[in-house]
Motif scaffolding. Structure first.
Motif, PDB file in Angstrom:
ATOM      1  N   VAL A  88       0.850  -1.197   0.000  1.00 54.64           N
ATOM      2  CA  VAL A  88       0.000   0.000   0.000  1.00 54.64           C
ATOM      3  C   VAL A  88       0.883   1.244   0.000  1.00 54.64           C
ATOM      4  O   VAL A  88       0.626   2.216  -0.734  1.00 54.64           O
ATOM      5  CB  VAL A  88      -0.943  -0.010   1.220  1.00 54.64           C
ATOM      6  N   HIS A  89       1.920   1.219   0.829  1.00 56.62           N
ATOM      7  CA  HIS A  89       2.849   2.348   0.905  1.00 56.62           C
ATOM      8  C   HIS A  89       3.518   2.577  -0.447  1.00 56.62           C
ATOM      9  O   HIS A  89       3.659   3.727  -0.917  1.00 56.62           O
ATOM     10  CB  HIS A  89       3.900   2.060   1.980  1.00 56.62           C
ATOM     11  N   ALA A  90       3.928   1.484  -1.102  1.00 55.67           N
ATOM     12  CA  ALA A  90       4.573   1.598  -2.411  1.00 55.67           C
ATOM     13  C   ALA A  90       3.598   2.106  -3.473  1.00 55.67           C
ATOM     14  O   ALA A  90       3.989   2.846  -4.385  1.00 55.67           O
ATOM     15  CB  ALA A  90       5.145   0.248  -2.823  1.00 55.67           C
ATOM     16  N   GLN A 127     -14.638  -2.248  -7.380  1.00 59.54           N
ATOM     17  CA  GLN A 127     -14.264  -3.653  -7.186  1.00 59.54           C
ATOM     18  C   GLN A 127     -13.928  -3.933  -5.720  1.00 59.54           C
ATOM     19  O   GLN A 127     -13.073  -3.257  -5.139  1.00 59.54           O
ATOM     20  CB  GLN A 127     -13.065  -4.021  -8.059  1.00 59.54           C
ATOM     21  N   LEU A 128     -14.590  -4.908  -5.166  1.00 59.85           N
ATOM     22  CA  LEU A 128     -14.334  -5.348  -3.802  1.00 59.85           C
ATOM     23  C   LEU A 128     -13.338  -6.497  -3.843  1.00 59.85           C
ATOM     24  O   LEU A 128     -13.559  -7.506  -4.524  1.00 59.85           O
ATOM     25  CB  LEU A 128     -15.644  -5.800  -3.145  1.00 59.85           C
ATOM     26  N   VAL A 129     -12.231  -6.347  -3.117  1.00 60.48           N
ATOM     27  CA  VAL A 129     -11.153  -7.345  -3.159  1.00 60.48           C
ATOM     28  C   VAL A 129     -10.808  -7.767  -1.731  1.00 60.48           C
ATOM     29  O   VAL A 129     -10.061  -7.075  -1.039  1.00 60.48           O
ATOM     30  CB  VAL A 129      -9.894  -6.782  -3.855  1.00 60.48           C
ATOM     31  N   PRO A 130     -11.345  -8.900  -1.267  1.00 59.93           N
ATOM     32  CA  PRO A 130     -10.998  -9.365   0.080  1.00 59.93           C
ATOM     33  C   PRO A 130      -9.636 -10.042   0.098  1.00 59.93           C
ATOM     34  O   PRO A 130      -9.231 -10.672  -0.878  1.00 59.93           O
ATOM     35  CB  PRO A 130     -12.112 -10.376   0.377  1.00 59.93           C
ATOM     36  N   GLY A 131      -8.916  -9.874   1.211  1.00 61.27           N
ATOM     37  CA  GLY A 131      -7.642 -10.561   1.365  1.00 61.27           C
ATOM     38  C   GLY A 131      -6.443  -9.729   0.959  1.00 61.27           C
ATOM     39  O   GLY A 131      -6.560  -8.677   0.320  1.00 61.27           O
ATOM     40  N   ALA A 132      -5.265 -10.211   1.350  1.00 63.91           N
ATOM     41  CA  ALA A 132      -4.019  -9.518   1.048  1.00 63.91           C
ATOM     42  C   ALA A 132      -3.679  -9.646  -0.430  1.00 63.91           C
ATOM     43  O   ALA A 132      -3.832 -10.714  -1.024  1.00 63.91           O
ATOM     44  CB  ALA A 132      -2.882 -10.093   1.894  1.00 63.91           C
ATOM     45  N   ILE A 133      -3.225  -8.557  -1.027  1.00 70.17           N
ATOM     46  CA  ILE A 133      -2.797  -8.573  -2.432  1.00 70.17           C
ATOM     47  C   ILE A 133      -1.470  -7.826  -2.540  1.00 70.17           C
ATOM     48  O   ILE A 133      -1.129  -7.003  -1.687  1.00 70.17           O
ATOM     49  CB  ILE A 133      -3.840  -7.947  -3.369  1.00 70.17           C
ATOM     50  N   GLU A 134      -0.733  -8.095  -3.611  1.00 72.49           N
ATOM     51  CA  GLU A 134       0.584  -7.501  -3.791  1.00 72.49           C
ATOM     52  C   GLU A 134       0.506  -6.258  -4.673  1.00 72.49           C
ATOM     53  O   GLU A 134      -0.510  -5.975  -5.307  1.00 72.49           O
ATOM     54  CB  GLU A 134       1.538  -8.536  -4.386  1.00 72.49           C
ATOM     55  N   LEU A 135       1.610  -5.537  -4.689  1.00 69.37           N
ATOM     56  CA  LEU A 135       1.667  -4.245  -5.372  1.00 69.37           C
ATOM     57  C   LEU A 135       1.236  -4.334  -6.832  1.00 69.37           C
ATOM     58  O   LEU A 135       0.461  -3.494  -7.305  1.00 69.37           O
ATOM     59  CB  LEU A 135       3.087  -3.682  -5.281  1.00 69.37           C
TER      60      LEU A 135
END
Length: 241
Positions: A110-112, A219-227
């Motif tokens: 998120v920071h990136a 778009q609803l996106v549950p869970g951890a995702i990468e950059l």
């Protein structure tokens, strides 16, 4: 599932000229259904797949309707902290808990994302669902806004190795030069309570079950995702206008 099997059985019956639906008793129909299932067990799996598909589509439709209905509260709540560009053309909403390992895993991404795209607005929704220690940490983070320290506090909490609790909150507050007495008073402020209540209401409406959860545009996106996935979702939202 039984209705689907009955329909199949009835179709088989009607295909035979000597038998009509009126001539079949309820018991005969039930036996025919059972026999059809015995002879064609794949019917059961097909019926389950149909039901699952319908349920998934219904849930997706409901979530989309709730996103639309709650758009203002999600994107423009004046009581929600914002990272990145407050006037960004793409809004990302993150629901998180400081004691969620997956939230911490997503933190760097998120920071990136914010660092790599100057036109993204990230709305932070404190959603403390992992116990009273999480509630304490969320209240402290929200209270730090009164001292202009939210982003620093949030970053420090997400980077802290260990439980988010009263002890870690105190350590981080001292490191950041936060007035502890004021922080504790501000943790009871109405706007702090209201933010968490709103998060609970939104997640209930959206049928979210855990942290983290993201919203990229519509778009609803549950869970951890990468950059990389975050950037792709931002691009899709931007293309969709």
């Amino acid at each position: 599932m039984i209705r689907l099997a009955m329909s199949t059985a009835l179709a088989l019956c009607l295909a035979a000229p000597a038998v009509t639906a009126q001539e079949l008793s309820k018991a005969q129909m039930q036996e025919l259904v059972l026999q059809t299932i015995r002879d064609n067990p794949e019917i059961v799996m097909e019926a389950i797949q149909v039901l699952q598909s319908r349920e998934e589509q219904a849930q997706a439709d409901q979530a989309q309707a709730m996103l639309t209905a709650n758009r203002a509260a999600l994107d423009n709540d004046p009581n929600a902290p914002v990272l990145g560009n407050p006037d960004g053309d793409v809004v990302v909403v993150e629901f998180f808990d400081y004691n969620c390992g997956y939230c911490r895993r997503s933190f760097d991404d998120v920071h990136a994302l914010v660092a790599s795209d100057s036109n993204v607005k990230v709305v932070m929704r404190e959603w403390p669902i992992l116990g009273e220690e999480s509630v304490y940490a969320a209240r402290a983070a929200l209270a730090s806004r009164a001292q202009g320290k939210y982003e620093e506090f949030h970053n420090a909490m997400m980077s802290f190795e260990g439980r988010a609790n009263e002890t870690s909150v105190g350590i981080i507050a001292v490191e950041l030069g936060i007035d502890i007495d004021q922080l504790k008073r501000d943790m009871e402020a109405p706007e702090v309570v209201a933010h968490i209540q709103t998060s609970m209401q939104l997640t209930q409406a959206l049928n979210l079950n855990g942290t983290p959860a993201f919203i990229f545009g519509s778009q609803l996106v549950p869970g951890a995702i990468e950059l990389e996935q975050m950037q792709a979702l931002v691009a899709q939202s931007r293309d969709a206008g």
